[in-house]
Design a protein around this motif. Sequence first.
Motif, PDB file in Angstrom:
ATOM      1  N   PRO A 141      53.604  39.501  34.679  1.00  0.00           N
ATOM      2  CA  PRO A 141      52.856  38.593  35.557  1.00  0.00           C
ATOM      3  C   PRO A 141      52.221  39.348  36.719  1.00  0.00           C
ATOM      4  CG  PRO A 141      55.229  38.145  35.653  1.00  0.00           C
ATOM      5  CD  PRO A 141      55.038  39.232  34.659  1.00  0.00           C
ATOM      6  N   PHE A 142      51.144  38.794  37.215  1.00  0.00           N
ATOM      7  CA  PHE A 142      50.485  39.314  38.411  1.00  0.00           C
ATOM      8  C   PHE A 142      50.568  38.237  39.477  1.00  0.00           C
ATOM      9  CE2 PHE A 142      46.772  39.653  41.170  1.00  0.00           C
ATOM     10  CZ  PHE A 142      46.834  40.986  41.571  1.00  0.00           C
ATOM     11  N   LEU A 143      51.421  38.451  40.481  1.00  0.00           N
ATOM     12  CA  LEU A 143      51.657  37.435  41.503  1.00  0.00           C
ATOM     13  C   LEU A 143      50.856  37.674  42.767  1.00  0.00           C
ATOM     14  CD1 LEU A 143      55.490  36.771  41.126  1.00  0.00           C
ATOM     15  CD2 LEU A 143      53.554  35.718  39.942  1.00  0.00           C
ATOM     16  N   GLY A 144      49.922  38.619  42.681  1.00  0.00           N
ATOM     17  CA  GLY A 144      48.994  38.796  43.788  1.00  0.00           C
ATOM     18  C   GLY A 144      48.001  37.651  43.833  1.00  0.00           C
ATOM     19  N   PRO A 145      47.108  37.659  44.805  1.00  0.00           N
ATOM     20  CA  PRO A 145      46.167  36.531  44.959  1.00  0.00           C
ATOM     21  C   PRO A 145      45.189  36.435  43.795  1.00  0.00           C
ATOM     22  CG  PRO A 145      45.574  38.354  46.406  1.00  0.00           C
ATOM     23  CD  PRO A 145      46.916  38.696  45.828  1.00  0.00           C
ATOM     24  N   SER A 146      44.939  35.226  43.328  1.00  0.00           N
ATOM     25  CA  SER A 146      43.969  35.012  42.245  1.00  0.00           C
ATOM     26  C   SER A 146      42.549  35.235  42.744  1.00  0.00           C
ATOM     27  CB  SER A 146      44.116  33.603  41.676  1.00  0.00           C
ATOM     28  OG  SER A 146      43.951  32.630  42.698  1.00  0.00           O
ATOM     29  N   ASP A 147      42.336  34.987  44.023  1.00  0.00           N
ATOM     30  CA  ASP A 147      41.018  35.199  44.632  1.00  0.00           C
ATOM     31  C   ASP A 147      41.189  36.189  45.788  1.00  0.00           C
ATOM     32  OD1 ASP A 147      38.620  35.133  46.020  1.00  0.00           O
ATOM     33  OD2 ASP A 147      38.330  32.981  45.750  1.00  0.00           O
ATOM     34  N   PRO A 148      40.988  37.481  45.542  1.00  0.00           N
ATOM     35  CA  PRO A 148      41.264  38.467  46.589  1.00  0.00           C
ATOM     36  C   PRO A 148      40.374  38.311  47.815  1.00  0.00           C
ATOM     37  CG  PRO A 148      40.162  39.495  44.720  1.00  0.00           C
ATOM     38  CD  PRO A 148      40.547  38.126  44.286  1.00  0.00           C
ATOM     39  N   MET A 149      39.115  37.894  47.634  1.00  0.00           N
ATOM     40  CA  MET A 149      38.251  37.741  48.799  1.00  0.00           C
ATOM     41  C   MET A 149      38.687  36.568  49.673  1.00  0.00           C
ATOM     42  SD  MET A 149      36.295  40.271  48.899  1.00  0.00           S
ATOM     43  CE  MET A 149      35.389  39.708  50.345  1.00  0.00           C
ATOM     44  N   ALA A 150      39.160  35.484  49.050  1.00  0.00           N
ATOM     45  CA  ALA A 150      39.674  34.362  49.840  1.00  0.00           C
ATOM     46  C   ALA A 150      40.922  34.788  50.605  1.00  0.00           C
ATOM     47  CB  ALA A 150      39.970  33.176  48.932  1.00  0.00           C
ATOM     48  N   GLU A 151      41.775  35.564  49.942  1.00  0.00           N
ATOM     49  CA  GLU A 151      42.971  36.071  50.619  1.00  0.00           C
ATOM     50  C   GLU A 151      42.584  37.012  51.747  1.00  0.00           C
ATOM     51  OE1 GLU A 151      47.245  36.854  51.084  1.00  0.00           O
ATOM     52  OE2 GLU A 151      45.888  35.189  50.618  1.00  0.00           O
ATOM     53  N   PHE A 152      41.586  37.829  51.492  1.00  0.00           N
ATOM     54  CA  PHE A 152      41.112  38.730  52.551  1.00  0.00           C
ATOM     55  C   PHE A 152      40.621  37.942  53.760  1.00  0.00           C
ATOM     56  CE2 PHE A 152      37.264  40.384  54.523  1.00  0.00           C
ATOM     57  CZ  PHE A 152      37.791  41.493  55.179  1.00  0.00           C
ATOM     58  N   GLU A 153      39.830  36.897  53.526  1.00  0.00           N
ATOM     59  CA  GLU A 153      39.305  36.108  54.639  1.00  0.00           C
ATOM     60  C   GLU A 153      40.442  35.459  55.425  1.00  0.00           C
ATOM     61  OE1 GLU A 153      36.425  36.275  55.752  1.00  0.00           O
ATOM     62  OE2 GLU A 153      35.340  37.187  54.076  1.00  0.00           O
ATOM     63  N   ARG A 154      41.490  35.045  54.738  1.00  0.00           N
ATOM     64  CA  ARG A 154      42.648  34.475  55.438  1.00  0.00           C
ATOM     65  C   ARG A 154      43.266  35.514  56.364  1.00  0.00           C
ATOM     66  NH1 ARG A 154      47.996  34.546  55.401  1.00  0.00           N
ATOM     67  NH2 ARG A 154      48.106  36.001  53.647  1.00  0.00           N
ATOM     68  N   ILE A 155      43.446  36.721  55.844  1.00  0.00           N
ATOM     69  CA  ILE A 155      44.039  37.782  56.651  1.00  0.00           C
ATOM     70  C   ILE A 155      43.101  38.176  57.793  1.00  0.00           C
ATOM     71  CG2 ILE A 155      44.705  40.225  56.598  1.00  0.00           C
ATOM     72  CD1 ILE A 155      45.836  39.695  53.791  1.00  0.00           C
ATOM     73  N   ALA A 156      41.801  38.245  57.481  1.00  0.00           N
ATOM     74  CA  ALA A 156      40.821  38.640  58.495  1.00  0.00           C
ATOM     75  C   ALA A 156      40.763  37.651  59.652  1.00  0.00           C
ATOM     76  CB  ALA A 156      39.441  38.781  57.860  1.00  0.00           C
TER      77      ALA A 156
END
Length: 293
Positions: A241-256
């Motif tokens: 399984p890959f439990l990282g974010p399905s949408d990396p850019m959305a996750e990035f914007e959250r962190i940003a």
Amino acid sequence: KHIEKDYPDVLIATMAFAHTEKPPANLRARDNVLIYSIPVSSNRKVPLTDIVHGQYVAKWCDIAKHVYIWEHETNFRNWVQPHPNHFVGPANLRFFDDHGIKGMMIQGGHGNASDFQRMRAYVTCQLMWNPRQDEKAMMNEFLRGYYGEAGPYLMKWLLVQHHAVHRDKGIVLGAYSTSTKNWLTLEDLNAGTRLFDQALQAVAGDETLEYRVRRAKLSIDIVWLERYDELRAAAAERGQPFLGPSDPMAEFERIASNEIDVQWYRGHGESGADFSEYVEKLRKLLASHAGAQ
């Protein structure tokens, strides 16, 4: 010699650091010399009792009347990413006590989201008073007190890191590591993500505790993004399984958006970046990966 005569109450300090970390073979420090022993180049996953850098510290204690320690317990290239020396620092404090060292500075991470910095500070200060205490019991005490019912899950995450970095004897954990790639695997990150999900569920509805757990989880969040393509490929190759974010850019914007108020230290890393500059570096990294697909 002349200063010693004219100012007998003054100590002259010098650093045993980097290329001077190893003590001289046939030289003693005068009684008015204070040596700051700084074992920063050691493998941070291993106690000083087990490596040559500990022998350097012990030798300085033999040849100098006054020895202080300037120890580092963080990763100066990235304050936030996991840095599993949580059980090494306490062992080193006992080592310093065994060699009669009375003065020390333990330099930790900077900023609001540095890797378990509050727990580290609590345990370190307690052990400075009494280095014979049980550090794991103190860690559990702090984690339960500060994170509530999420605490036991965070201790399990610390143990996952500990086992991961000791999986291979050849792994070196440096104080200036730029990546977790050589020791933190997809399986480790999946395990950590599950533990943080459980931790958040355990404190659901408590705004303060949820915030604290999300802040601690940032250490995993940034690893998923920094190594996104590599970890996705590893999951596909291994059928994991890959439990990282399905949408990396959305996750990035959250962190940003920086809800955590990270306060990344200016002077951090190779470029002296604050958090906004780190975010921009991460944005470019994700954009380059997207462009390569």
